[in-house]
Design a protein around this motif. Structure first.
Motif, PDB file in Angstrom:
ATOM      1  N   ILE A 267       0.821  -1.265   0.069  1.00 36.88           N
ATOM      2  CA  ILE A 267       0.122   0.134  -0.121  1.00 36.88           C
ATOM      3  C   ILE A 267       0.895   1.299  -0.135  1.00 36.88           C
ATOM      4  O   ILE A 267       0.592   2.146  -0.710  1.00 36.88           O
ATOM      5  N   PHE A 268       1.884   1.291   1.030  1.00 38.32           N
ATOM      6  CA  PHE A 268       2.813   2.625   0.918  1.00 38.32           C
ATOM      7  C   PHE A 268       3.401   2.643  -0.196  1.00 38.32           C
ATOM      8  O   PHE A 268       3.439   3.873  -0.837  1.00 38.32           O
ATOM      9  N   ASP A 269       3.790   1.676  -1.069  1.00 33.72           N
ATOM     10  CA  ASP A 269       4.806   1.688  -2.305  1.00 33.72           C
ATOM     11  C   ASP A 269       3.780   2.377  -3.322  1.00 33.72           C
ATOM     12  O   ASP A 269       3.975   3.311  -4.148  1.00 33.72           O
ATOM     13  N   SER A 270       2.448   1.794  -3.431  1.00 33.69           N
ATOM     14  CA  SER A 270       1.734   2.046  -4.605  1.00 33.69           C
ATOM     15  C   SER A 270       1.019   3.388  -4.397  1.00 33.69           C
ATOM     16  O   SER A 270       0.618   4.291  -5.473  1.00 33.69           O
ATOM     17  N   GLU A 271       0.784   3.955  -3.104  1.00 27.50           N
ATOM     18  CA  GLU A 271       0.392   5.257  -2.784  1.00 27.50           C
ATOM     19  C   GLU A 271       1.332   6.357  -2.741  1.00 27.50           C
ATOM     20  O   GLU A 271       0.872   7.541  -2.455  1.00 27.50           O
ATOM     21  N   GLY A 272       2.579   5.960  -3.167  1.00 18.89           N
ATOM     22  CA  GLY A 272       3.688   7.379  -3.307  1.00 18.89           C
ATOM     23  C   GLY A 272       4.480   7.592  -2.083  1.00 18.89           C
ATOM     24  O   GLY A 272       4.934   8.837  -1.922  1.00 18.89           O
ATOM     25  N   VAL A 273       4.267   6.805  -1.018  1.00 22.18           N
ATOM     26  CA  VAL A 273       4.974   7.012   0.120  1.00 22.18           C
ATOM     27  C   VAL A 273       6.498   7.148  -0.095  1.00 22.18           C
ATOM     28  O   VAL A 273       7.082   6.108  -0.974  1.00 22.18           O
ATOM     29  N   ASP A 274       7.381   7.961   0.633  1.00 18.93           N
ATOM     30  CA  ASP A 274       8.664   8.082  -0.125  1.00 18.93           C
ATOM     31  C   ASP A 274       9.640   6.960   0.697  1.00 18.93           C
ATOM     32  O   ASP A 274      10.546   6.318   0.100  1.00 18.93           O
ATOM     33  N   SER A 275       9.205   6.718   1.875  1.00 19.40           N
ATOM     34  CA  SER A 275      10.195   5.887   2.827  1.00 19.40           C
ATOM     35  C   SER A 275       9.151   5.188   3.854  1.00 19.40           C
ATOM     36  O   SER A 275       8.263   5.760   4.347  1.00 19.40           O
ATOM     37  N   ALA A 276       9.553   3.909   4.127  1.00 21.21           N
ATOM     38  CA  ALA A 276       8.529   3.094   4.793  1.00 21.21           C
ATOM     39  C   ALA A 276       9.620   2.459   5.719  1.00 21.21           C
ATOM     40  O   ALA A 276      10.355   1.426   5.231  1.00 21.21           O
ATOM     41  N   PHE A 277       9.391   2.263   6.985  1.00 22.26           N
ATOM     42  CA  PHE A 277      10.367   1.525   8.138  1.00 22.26           C
ATOM     43  C   PHE A 277       9.358   0.810   9.132  1.00 22.26           C
ATOM     44  O   PHE A 277       8.848   0.950   9.581  1.00 22.26           O
ATOM     45  N   VAL A 278       9.689  -0.640   8.553  1.00 28.51           N
ATOM     46  CA  VAL A 278       9.089  -1.613   9.398  1.00 28.51           C
ATOM     47  C   VAL A 278       9.499  -1.644  10.670  1.00 28.51           C
ATOM     48  O   VAL A 278      10.673  -1.490  11.071  1.00 28.51           O
ATOM     49  N   PHE A 279       8.548  -1.692  11.611  1.00 29.40           N
ATOM     50  CA  PHE A 279       8.737  -1.827  13.319  1.00 29.40           C
ATOM     51  C   PHE A 279       8.703  -3.076  13.574  1.00 29.40           C
ATOM     52  O   PHE A 279       7.336  -3.555  13.645  1.00 29.40           O
ATOM     53  N   LEU A 280       9.585  -3.899  13.660  1.00 33.93           N
ATOM     54  CA  LEU A 280      10.715  -3.651  13.834  1.00 33.93           C
ATOM     55  C   LEU A 280      11.898  -4.771  13.833  1.00 33.93           C
ATOM     56  O   LEU A 280      11.297  -5.773  13.535  1.00 33.93           O
ATOM     57  N   PHE A 281      13.235  -4.949  13.696  1.00 33.65           N
ATOM     58  CA  PHE A 281      14.043  -5.945  13.420  1.00 33.65           C
ATOM     59  C   PHE A 281      13.879  -6.842  14.671  1.00 33.65           C
ATOM     60  O   PHE A 281      13.484  -8.140  14.504  1.00 33.65           O
ATOM     61  N   ALA A 282      13.979  -6.424  15.810  1.00 38.18           N
ATOM     62  CA  ALA A 282      14.117  -7.315  17.032  1.00 38.18           C
ATOM     63  C   ALA A 282      13.873  -6.572  18.296  1.00 38.18           C
ATOM     64  O   ALA A 282      14.154  -5.439  18.490  1.00 38.18           O
ATOM     65  N   LEU A 283      13.329  -7.321  19.529  1.00 36.98           N
ATOM     66  CA  LEU A 283      13.228  -6.910  20.795  1.00 36.98           C
ATOM     67  C   LEU A 283      13.733  -7.893  21.627  1.00 36.98           C
ATOM     68  O   LEU A 283      13.179  -8.809  21.819  1.00 36.98           O
ATOM     69  N   ASP A 284      15.048  -7.426  22.082  1.00 32.74           N
ATOM     70  CA  ASP A 284      15.484  -8.403  23.149  1.00 32.74           C
ATOM     71  C   ASP A 284      15.028  -8.522  24.358  1.00 32.74           C
ATOM     72  O   ASP A 284      15.142  -9.702  24.890  1.00 32.74           O
ATOM     73  N   ASN A 285      13.982  -7.600  24.734  1.00 33.50           N
ATOM     74  CA  ASN A 285      13.410  -7.918  26.044  1.00 33.50           C
ATOM     75  C   ASN A 285      12.232  -8.967  26.005  1.00 33.50           C
ATOM     76  O   ASN A 285      11.507  -9.004  26.954  1.00 33.50           O
TER      77      ASN A 285
END
Length: 338
Positions: A267-285
């Motif tokens: 959705i973000f790609d097709s609607e013209g969002v410049d940058s999208a940051f997935v939340f997130l790689f890891a949570l150690d706790n």
């Protein structure tokens, strides 16, 4: 991709051990295996953020240097920002491609904007009754924007690159002082039918690049429907605030988490969002505990795309204390498409 360097609350760091060699390798995996050309580094320790930013810059990634204050006063937040701005500028001058993010969801995560001790109390104050809610929201926006104007001025005294702020939509941020419009935007079932059109409107109404941060879902079945609240099944120690166990027995659904992320990225790609940051790689706790009481498997409540292991390493990436979830492959496939 968003990468956690450790959230600091009341002097305690959620990531107890910060192993620079592991951080460097994980950022290399994010760049090479997940095909990410940018990384948002979040956390409350300026030195950790600078170390991680240096590694990411060496890998050729755009770095979003994102100090993430929790339960701090406005004076404490300004001190954190200026410290981090100096560090980010040193890296920028050395050749790093850096965006400075002047906080994340400040109004609910910190003191001075909404009455209440803690996030839940502040949200209860803000949303308690329909009567007067518009006035309360306007008051929060007014106080936050006044602070952000001061914060941006302070940051720009030290940092010469682009500046943004990761906002919640109800904060109604004045984007004039910023270079990038950044919004924490998470889809739940309640807004699924209007989510795409909302993204389209957000992009259309902005004269500046739009970035989306904070989006993701936990790893239990049905988490995507409650995505902004899917971590609320965590029970915390009343004194330290550390996660202890889950409030209920839930079913692991890695495919559901992967599908959710794939859909939002598309959705973000097709609607013209410049940058999208997935939340997130890891949570150690929030470690993966597959044996014993299922309520002890904190990874089920984690937005991480890898499951963190306790006192052992995984087999997919020898030496790393985690194993990829299905979402890892989904994210890698999406970003591989360019």
């Amino acid at each position: 991709m968003t990468y956690d360097t450790g959230f600091v609350r009341h002097g305690s760091n959620s990531r107890e051990v910060f192993d620079a060699a592991r951080v460097e390798e994980e950022l290399r995996i994010i760049r090479n295996d997940l095909n990410c050309n940018a990384v948002q580094l979040v956390g409350g320790d300026p030195e950790r953020l600078e170390i991680a930013a240096g590694f990411a810059a060496e890998l050729g990634m755009e770095v979003w240097f994102s100090p993430y204050p929790l339960e701090q006063t406005t004076d404490q937040i300004l001190d954190l920002f200026t410290d981090c701005a100096e560090r980010a500028e040193r890296l920028r001058v050395a050749g790093a491609d850096i965006v400075f993010v002047a906080g994340v969801e400040l109004s609910v995560m910190n003191r001075g904007f909404i009455d209440g001790d803690g996030v839940n109390a502040r949200l209860s104050t803000l949303l308690a009754t329909a009567e007067g809610r518009a006035e309360r929201l306007a008051g929060v926006s007014r106080r936050l924007n006044a602070f952000l104007a001061e914060a941006v001025t302070a940051v720009r005294e030290y940092f010469r690159g682009p500046v943004s702020y990761a906002a919640i939509q109800f904060e109604a941020v004045d984007w004039d002082p910023f270079d990038v419009v950044t919004v924490e935007l998470i889809r739940s079932a309640a807004v699924a039918d209007i989510f795409r059109s909302g993204v389209r409107t957000l992009v259309a109404q902005s004269s500046k690049p739009v970035a989306i941060t904070g989006f993701g879902a936990a790893t239990w079945r049905g988490a995507g429907d409650l995505a902004p609240r899917s971590m609320e099944i965590i029970e915390n120690d009343p004194e330290t605030g550390a996660p202890t166990r889950l409030s209920d027995v839930v079913e692991r659904d890695e495919a559901g988490q992967a599908g959710y992320l794939g859909e939002l990225l598309a959705i973000f790609d097709s609607e013209g969002v410049d940058s999208a940051f997935v939340f997130l790689f890891a949570l150690d706790n929030l470690p993966h505990r597959p044996d014993g009481d299922p309520r002890d498997d904190l990874d089920l409540a984690s937005f991480g795309i890898v499951k963190v292991l306790e006192e052992r390493t995984g087999s997919s990436y020898p030496g790393m204390p985690w194993e990829p979830k299905a979402a890892f492959a989904a994210v890698a496939e999406f970003y591989a498409q360019g």
